[in-house]
Design a protein around this motif. Structure first.
Motif, PDB file in Angstrom:
ATOM      1  N   ASN A 663      -5.180 -10.166  -2.526  1.00  0.00           N
ATOM      2  CA  ASN A 663      -6.866  -9.786  -2.483  1.00  0.00           C
ATOM      3  C   ASN A 663      -6.490  -8.078  -3.392  1.00  0.00           C
ATOM      4  O   ASN A 663      -7.607  -7.861  -3.494  1.00  0.00           O
ATOM      5  CB  ASN A 663      -6.832  -9.413  -0.782  1.00  0.00           C
ATOM      6  CG  ASN A 663      -6.693 -10.671  -0.304  1.00  0.00           C
ATOM      7  OD1 ASN A 663      -7.284 -11.958  -0.532  1.00  0.00           O
ATOM      8  ND2 ASN A 663      -6.170 -11.315   1.070  1.00  0.00           N
ATOM      9  N   LEU A 664      -5.459  -7.471  -3.161  1.00  0.00           N
ATOM     10  CA  LEU A 664      -6.013  -6.266  -3.698  1.00  0.00           C
ATOM     11  C   LEU A 664      -5.442  -6.006  -4.670  1.00  0.00           C
ATOM     12  O   LEU A 664      -6.110  -5.212  -5.737  1.00  0.00           O
ATOM     13  CB  LEU A 664      -5.051  -5.047  -3.359  1.00  0.00           C
ATOM     14  CG  LEU A 664      -4.363  -5.642  -1.233  1.00  0.00           C
ATOM     15  CD1 LEU A 664      -3.752  -4.133  -1.092  1.00  0.00           C
ATOM     16  CD2 LEU A 664      -6.165  -4.408  -1.012  1.00  0.00           C
ATOM     17  N   GLY A 665      -5.110  -7.254  -5.720  1.00  0.00           N
ATOM     18  CA  GLY A 665      -4.533  -7.581  -7.192  1.00  0.00           C
ATOM     19  C   GLY A 665      -4.161  -6.261  -7.993  1.00  0.00           C
ATOM     20  O   GLY A 665      -4.082  -6.386  -8.676  1.00  0.00           O
ATOM     21  N   LEU A 718       2.500  -1.746   2.283  1.00  0.00           N
ATOM     22  CA  LEU A 718       1.906  -2.666   1.523  1.00  0.00           C
ATOM     23  C   LEU A 718       0.744  -3.064   2.228  1.00  0.00           C
ATOM     24  O   LEU A 718      -0.298  -3.454   2.519  1.00  0.00           O
ATOM     25  CB  LEU A 718       2.256  -3.283   0.751  1.00  0.00           C
ATOM     26  CG  LEU A 718       3.200  -2.201  -0.564  1.00  0.00           C
ATOM     27  CD1 LEU A 718       3.953  -3.210  -1.097  1.00  0.00           C
ATOM     28  CD2 LEU A 718       2.190  -1.852  -1.486  1.00  0.00           C
ATOM     29  N   LEU A 719       1.034  -3.449   3.432  1.00  0.00           N
ATOM     30  CA  LEU A 719       0.119  -4.270   4.091  1.00  0.00           C
ATOM     31  C   LEU A 719      -1.583  -3.616   4.945  1.00  0.00           C
ATOM     32  O   LEU A 719      -2.934  -3.420   5.599  1.00  0.00           O
ATOM     33  CB  LEU A 719       0.728  -4.831   5.699  1.00  0.00           C
ATOM     34  CG  LEU A 719       1.599  -6.150   5.094  1.00  0.00           C
ATOM     35  CD1 LEU A 719       2.448  -6.411   6.146  1.00  0.00           C
ATOM     36  CD2 LEU A 719       0.462  -6.776   4.703  1.00  0.00           C
ATOM     37  N   ALA A 720      -0.939  -1.983   5.288  1.00  0.00           N
ATOM     38  CA  ALA A 720      -1.642  -0.723   5.290  1.00  0.00           C
ATOM     39  C   ALA A 720      -2.515  -0.236   4.733  1.00  0.00           C
ATOM     40  O   ALA A 720      -3.495   0.075   5.243  1.00  0.00           O
ATOM     41  CB  ALA A 720      -1.152   0.129   6.184  1.00  0.00           C
ATOM     42  N   CYS A 721      -2.556  -1.003   2.855  1.00  0.00           N
ATOM     43  CA  CYS A 721      -2.826  -0.112   2.423  1.00  0.00           C
ATOM     44  C   CYS A 721      -4.760  -1.474   2.505  1.00  0.00           C
ATOM     45  O   CYS A 721      -4.663  -2.659   2.091  1.00  0.00           O
ATOM     46  CB  CYS A 721      -3.225  -0.708   0.948  1.00  0.00           C
ATOM     47  SG  CYS A 721      -1.248   0.495   0.797  1.00  0.00           S
ATOM     48  N   ASN A 722      -5.140  -0.503   1.721  1.00  0.00           N
ATOM     49  CA  ASN A 722      -7.042  -0.516   1.553  1.00  0.00           C
ATOM     50  C   ASN A 722      -7.652  -1.303  -0.103  1.00  0.00           C
ATOM     51  O   ASN A 722      -9.199  -1.933   0.127  1.00  0.00           O
ATOM     52  CB  ASN A 722      -7.872  -0.013   2.803  1.00  0.00           C
ATOM     53  CG  ASN A 722      -7.908  -0.148   4.264  1.00  0.00           C
ATOM     54  OD1 ASN A 722      -6.577  -0.814   4.521  1.00  0.00           O
ATOM     55  ND2 ASN A 722      -7.594   1.169   4.770  1.00  0.00           N
ATOM     56  N   ASP A 723      -6.761   0.379  -0.741  1.00  0.00           N
ATOM     57  CA  ASP A 723      -7.047  -0.796  -1.605  1.00  0.00           C
ATOM     58  C   ASP A 723      -6.393  -0.987  -3.455  1.00  0.00           C
ATOM     59  O   ASP A 723      -5.175  -0.375  -2.600  1.00  0.00           O
ATOM     60  CB  ASP A 723      -7.804   0.398  -2.553  1.00  0.00           C
ATOM     61  CG  ASP A 723      -7.955   2.173  -2.414  1.00  0.00           C
ATOM     62  OD1 ASP A 723      -6.672   1.800  -1.785  1.00  0.00           O
ATOM     63  OD2 ASP A 723      -8.778   2.295  -1.951  1.00  0.00           O
ATOM     64  N   GLU A 724      -6.644  -1.118  -4.265  1.00  0.00           N
ATOM     65  CA  GLU A 724      -5.369  -1.223  -4.886  1.00  0.00           C
ATOM     66  C   GLU A 724      -5.117   0.401  -5.758  1.00  0.00           C
ATOM     67  O   GLU A 724      -3.589  -0.023  -5.313  1.00  0.00           O
ATOM     68  CB  GLU A 724      -5.943  -1.943  -6.482  1.00  0.00           C
ATOM     69  CG  GLU A 724      -4.799  -1.962  -7.295  1.00  0.00           C
ATOM     70  CD  GLU A 724      -5.719  -2.808  -9.154  1.00  0.00           C
ATOM     71  OE1 GLU A 724      -4.838  -2.410  -9.713  1.00  0.00           O
ATOM     72  OE2 GLU A 724      -6.940  -2.237  -9.116  1.00  0.00           O
ATOM     73  N   GLY A 725      -5.176   0.974  -5.866  1.00  0.00           N
ATOM     74  CA  GLY A 725      -4.680   2.431  -5.896  1.00  0.00           C
ATOM     75  C   GLY A 725      -4.056   3.067  -4.840  1.00  0.00           C
ATOM     76  O   GLY A 725      -2.758   3.534  -5.331  1.00  0.00           O
ATOM     77  N   GLU A 726      -4.296   2.878  -3.443  1.00  0.00           N
ATOM     78  CA  GLU A 726      -3.503   3.109  -2.419  1.00  0.00           C
ATOM     79  C   GLU A 726      -1.953   2.001  -2.440  1.00  0.00           C
ATOM     80  O   GLU A 726      -0.674   3.015  -2.459  1.00  0.00           O
ATOM     81  CB  GLU A 726      -4.070   2.531  -1.014  1.00  0.00           C
ATOM     82  CG  GLU A 726      -3.380   3.268   0.122  1.00  0.00           C
ATOM     83  CD  GLU A 726      -4.168   3.738   1.279  1.00  0.00           C
ATOM     84  OE1 GLU A 726      -3.588   3.571   2.357  1.00  0.00           O
ATOM     85  OE2 GLU A 726      -5.590   2.814   0.954  1.00  0.00           O
TER      86      GLU A 726
END
Length: 1137
Positions: A663-665, A718-726
């Protein structure tokens, strides 16, 4: 074909007599051809299901002697044409002779003897019996070509009985696996199923087991899914289908490989079955493909080059002195190596180059050690193999190879030197005086950092530096411990190419390789050492060849030289940059198909830090051609394939994280750089080299394991990240802090300079990271990775083909009136023609453009005149009947503007656009140009060239060249304008020149006034073409009447123009020639004077309504596409039916 005469008891039940005479009967089997009723349907169904049609040909000829009921079958045929030829031969050669015999037994004896003589005559011209395929397979191949109308170039590999699921109903039939096509045929109670799928169109191939399709094989294309089940041996079938599909994908990547399909590698010899005289029942090409697969697996196991061909293998045991026991396994014999692989993985692996072998002898046999063979090498190592089934043959075979093996060259090959005078002009040439010729850049960098003089002798400096380091203890404790551990390992397992490679070797690699041994072990594990010794001096020769050559690869290398590890001091001086330039240039010269690709500079930089130039070059060869296949090409296909494999592994091993990462790509973003640079762009330098140590030992599996372990360690973050940059920041910070504890100086990675974290992440030991990856994901096997690579390769290559198709369609769409869907269908048809030329003939490939050029998408598929004629005949809305061949040849010459004998898709589409969507004027203009040079060949109308020269000269006199006074006036005016604008030239900026360039390259629309005039013979050819076009039309008579009227009118117009031209160009009186020509060419002058213009032709045709209606009639491309086959094979199939 003629067959050995055999007595037949029943001649009627399943056969229908078609021809007969007093001695011979020609019969057709029921169920073949037309008619037959219910009995014919039943016989046809039984023949297909039971494959009796492969054993019993559909046609046969019987010999009947007198009134007896005894028949002799003497000939059979798979087609009516074949059996008719035999029948005609019997009638013309035997019928009259045997009619004079009085005794029936004499007739039978004479005919049988004659047929046996014919068979013996045919067999003399055939191959030897060992090279022939079984008779049943030959009959099946003939049946395949008859059913699917395949040419003789298409080879059948094998065929299997199976069920094809069409909807919910299975159709029992036969699956034919050919080199280039998958074919299926079924005939059940008169219902025929014919399926043909080119391997190049397969997007997915998998073996699965579901409730609906138990133990089935699914074959997917872009538009359809096919299921096959009920195989006798599904694993063998699927393995062969994988191999054929893989060959097709290689063809799409490199179309020059298509020509090797018909010439696979020679069959492998199985040493364990040498004494057996039983002949294999498998067809020859199937045995060759099996041998090719075994060759590929053998080279993959032992990291050998493509030139290595497996000769045979046999079971045996190897005495392992380190374990004091006999290790069971297999001994492999190839053209230049002896290799051993234990039956249990990681117990022992051994490579013995024949160049190192000194003695091969048979030892004394005993009950404990039966049939032993002892092999000694130059480095005083002895190897004892036992339990050999055919020891004598093995020793003889090895001796034969040893006789053909040249002597081993010295470890340091002779290198080319450069004279002092040429050293300045050729400063980058490789020679023995360069510091990087014998030492790695890291060693040189340490010497410079310790204050060595630049003029000091390098050998003495390195020796003194090494002694000083050992004596003074400058090397840290861990380096000393690692070196001591490797010394003990060498003393127990041997050193060099012939070292015993065991699980303990891997454990030592995972504990670290000292810098002093890194180059040696990298060369050993990669197989580059053997290749370097086999090709001494090749590196310097390649540099000499590339010295005076300019190429695109050289320019790309120069751009990236200073981007290669700029943070390392070894590449902040001319020594390191020059060495990197030489290695990359030499490889581009060796492999122009790859040339240079980004990321090669980063990997090569690390190799040069630890290895001399020549060793770094051969390590780069091993990386690009064996360890990382197809990674470093223009489309980085191999890296994209492994990216797909990594995503599939993530889904299987870390399912909770996979969905979120998709989903984040993130996966596609990180994996490509990780794999292309082997983590060199992500990890600190000294940590990445430890990973490369493990990579050279265990291959790409280590990279997958470490990548999965990195995701596992950061799963919560990583599961807590909301976007690709994070997510990229989390992974980048983690990898930046993976450190090598044995090194105090840490060279940062590139992204660490832009990292913006308040608190640094905790450090991670790189040795711990690699060992934990083995513990967590050590179950990954190389064969499983290869299986997943095959699956992803289909997707990646077909995705690249789809990208090429979209690019071509977009490029052509602006100049064509066809819809996008129509262009895509035409492109698929055009591509299929091109691919058929690749594997059925000497078709054009993209390599003709040049090895240093990236082939544009539009030029990847091109067709020659023969294929272009087939395409035009299938797609053209106009029917030329007897003129079809000539018109297609003229169209080809008209579209082949660069005259290279090939037409691309854009050039193919242009005339079709005019035919389908052009107005009356455009269609007529196309026909007009087809009857003028260059479309009209000189042999078609000899006077066309004379007329064109005549009118060209007249036009040149009138318009092309101005008079002397006019030229003088133009020069004067141009001089004035230049003087007036001399001050303005400095004001012109780049936008002015861009507008000028755009104006010059703007396509000029051709006007009807620009068309040359047509002479009389060309006009007659045009009339013939129009008459052929109107044939079989619904308004044929009206069109014939109209064209006759127009032709008469235009002939009169031409006559008037001829009179006007003769009158207006009448020369002034002049003195007669001293030697006048004896005969005047009045006929040629009259032909040349007669001419009409395109405007006159257009105006005359507009006066006839039937002609206008004919050319303005709309035609639909989809009707042609639905009726036309998509390849020459299908075209022949349609004609056959």
């Amino acid at each position: 074909m003629w067959i050995e005469p055999e007595e037949v008891g029943l001649a009627a039940p399943l056969w229908v007599s078609e021809r007969a005479n007093p001695f011979f009967i020609l019969q057709r089997r029921k169920g073949h051809g037309r008619g037959g009723g219910l009995s014919g349907l039943l016989v046809g169904t039984l023949d297909v299901v039971l494959d009796s049609s492969a054993r019993v040909a559909p046609y046969r000829i019987l010999l009947q002697a007198g009134d007896t009921q005894i028949y002799w079958i003497i000939a059979c045929g798979s087609s009516r044409r074949e059996i008719t030829e035999h029948w005609d031969w019997l009638e013309s050669n035997l019928l009259q002779t045997i009619s004079i015999f009085e005794n029936d037994e004499d007739i039978t004896t004479f005919v049988r003897g004659k047929i046996c003589g014919l068979i013996a005559e045919e067999q003399r011209s055939l191959l030897s019996e060992a090279d022939q395929d079984p008779v049943k397979f030959q009959e099946a191949q003939l049946k395949m070509r008859r059913l699917f109308s395949m040419p003789e170039e298409e080879k059948l590999v094998n065929y299997y009985s199976c069920s094809y699921w069409k909807g919910r109903v299975p159709r029992q039939g036969w699956l034919y696996l050919c080199v280039n096509h998958l074919c299926f045929y079924s005939l059940i109670l008169g219902k025929e199923v014919v399926l043909v799928v080119p391997w190049t169109e397969v997007t997915q191939l998998e073996k699965n087991s579901t409730l609906l399709f138990p133990e089935s094989i699914r074959v997917c294309t872009r538009s359809e899914h096919h299921f096959f089940s009920m195989f006798l041996n599904i694993s063998d079938t699927f393995r062969l289908m994988e191999q054929l599909a893989n060959m097709a994908m290689s063809t799409l990547l490199d179309q020059d490989r298509a020509r090797t399909h018909s010439d696979p590698s020679r069959p492998e010899r199985d040493l364990s079955k040498t004494g057996s005289t039983a002949r294999s029942t498998a067809p020859q090409i199937k045995r060759d493909l099996d041998a090719r697969a075994r060759n590929q697996q053998y080279r993959s196991w032992f990291r050998l080059t493509e030139e290595e061909q497996l000769d045979g293998h046999t079971d045996c045991t190897l005495w392992a002195p380190f374990a004091k026991s006999h290790v069971p396994g297999q001994l492999f014999v190839s053209s230049s190596c002896l290799c051993f692989r234990s039956r249990q993985e990681d117990v022992c692996q051994l490579i013995i180059p024949l160049r190192e072998v000194t003695v091969v002898e048979k030892a004394d046999s005993s009950p404990v050690l039966p049939s032993p063979v002892s092999i000694s090498t130059k480095n005083k190592m002895n190897f004892l193999f036992a339990n050999l089934k055919d020891r004598d043959f093995l020793v003889q075979r090895i001796s034969d190879f040893l006789q053909r093996t040249p002597d081993s060259p010295s470890i340091c090959p002779t290198l080319s030197t450069v004279s002092p005078e040429d050293e300045e002009s050729k400063s980058f040439q490789f020679h023995r005086d360069l510091p990087t010729a014998k030492h790695g850049l890291l060693q040189l960098y340490h010497q410079e950092s310790q204050g060595l003089n630049s003029g000091q002798n390098w050998d003495l400096a390195c020796k003194s530096n090494l002694e000083e380091s050992l004596n003074q203890g400058s090397m840290n404790k861990r380096q000393h411990l690692m070196e001591e551990a490797w010394r003990l390992h060498f003393s127990e397992f041997g050193r060099g190419i012939c070292m015993y490679r065991t699980s303990r070797t891997r454990d030592l690699v995972l504990n670290g390789i000292p810098d002093s041994l890194r180059a040696e072990l990298w060369l050993l594990f990669s197989g580059a050492q053997v290749q370097m010794e086999v090709h001494p001096g090749l590196y310097s020769d390649l540099l000499d060849q590339a010295l005076d050559q300019d190429s695109l690869a050289k320019d790309e290398i120069e751009r990236d030289l200073h981007r290669s590890m700029p943070e390392h001091k070894a590449f902040q001086n001319p020594t390191g940059i020059s060495a990197l330039r030489r290695v990359l240039t030499a490889y581009a010269q060796r492999n122009p198909a790859i040339g240079y690709c980004q990321a090669m500079n980063i990997v090569t930089s690390v190799l040069l830090l630890y290895c001399p130039e020549e060793q770094a070059f051969w390590l780069l060869v091993a990386l690009c051609e064996r360890l990382l296949p197809d990674y470093y090409n223009t489309r980085v296909t191999g890296a994209l394939v492994d990216q797909g494999v990594f995503e599939e592994l993530t889904q299987a091993q870390l399912p909770a994280l996979y969905g979120h990462m998709q989903n984040l790509g993130v996966l596609s973003s990180i994996s490509l750089s990780w794999f292309l640079t082997l983590f060199l762009s992500a990890l600190p330098f000294h940590s990445a080299t430890v990973l490369i140590d493990a990579f050279f030992c265990d291959g790409i599996t280590v990279i997958f394991q470490v990548a999965l372990s990195v995701l596992y360690d950061n799963m919560d973050a990583l599961l807590a990240c909301n976007d690709e940059g994070e997510a990229m920041t989390v992974l980048g910070s983690y990898l930046e802090n993976v450190v090598n504890p044995e090194v105090e100086e840490h060279i940062p990675v590139l992204h660490s300079a832009v990292s913006s974290e308040d608190s640094p992440s905790p450090c991670m030991d790189v040795f711990t990271l690699i060992k934990e990856s083995y513990q967590r994901f050590g179950g990954l096997r190389a064969d499983v990775i290869e299986q997943m690579r095959f699956k992803q390769r289909l997707k990646v290559i077909q995705s690249l083909e789809d990208t090429a198709q979209r690019s071509v369609v977009r490029a052509v769409m602006t100049e064509s009136a066809f819809s996008i869907e129509e262009l895509e269908e035409l492109y698929c048809l055009f591509k299929s023609k091109h691919m058929s030329s690749c594997y059925w003939g000497q078709g054009p490939g993209p390599g003709s453009v040049g090895p240093d050029l990236v082939v544009p998408y539009l030029e990847q598929h091109r067709v020659d005149h023969a294929l272009f004629s087939q395409l035009i005949a299938e797609m053209s809305p106009w029917r030329w009947n007897s003129h079809s061949h000539n018109i297609a040849a003229r169209l080809f010459r008209l579209q082949d503007q660069n005259q290279d004998g090939l037409v691309n898709f854009k050039e193919f589409i242009h005339p079709l656009t005019v035919m389908y969507h052009g107005d009356f004027t455009e269609k007529l203009k196309l026909l007009y140009k087809l009857h003028m040079p260059p479309a009209l060949a000189p042999e078609e109308a000899e006077s066309a060239q004379e007329a064109s020269k005549f009118f060209t000269q007249e036009n040149m006199k009138d318009t092309s060249y101005p008079s002397a006074e006019e030229r003088k006036q133009e020069e004067t005016s141009e001089g004035k304008n230049e003087r007036q604008n001399s001050d303005k030239k400095e004001v012109k900026d780049y936008r002015f020149y861009l507008r000028q360039w755009a104006k010059e390259h703007e396509p000029q629309r051709e006007s009807i006034k620009d068309l040359p005039r047509m002479n009389q013979e060309q006009f007659i050819e045009l009339c013939k073409t129009l008459y052929c076009m109107f044939s079989e039309d619904a308004c044929e008579q009206q069109l014939y009447h109209s064209i006759a009227t127009v032709a008469s009118l235009l002939l009169r117009i031409g006559e008037v123009a001829k009179l006007f031209t003769n009158h207006s160009s009448k020369p002034a009186p002049s003195p007669p020639d001293p030697a006048p020509s004896p005969s005047s060419s009045q006929g040629q002058t009259a032909d040349a004077d007669w001419s009409i213009s395109f405007e006159q032709v257009l105006a005359s045709l507009l006066t006839e309504t039937p002609l206008v209606d004919f050319f303005e009639r709309k035609a639909l491309l989809r009707d042609k596409m639905s009726a036309a086959p998509r390849s020459r094979r299908a075209s022949e199939s349609e004609a056959h039916k």
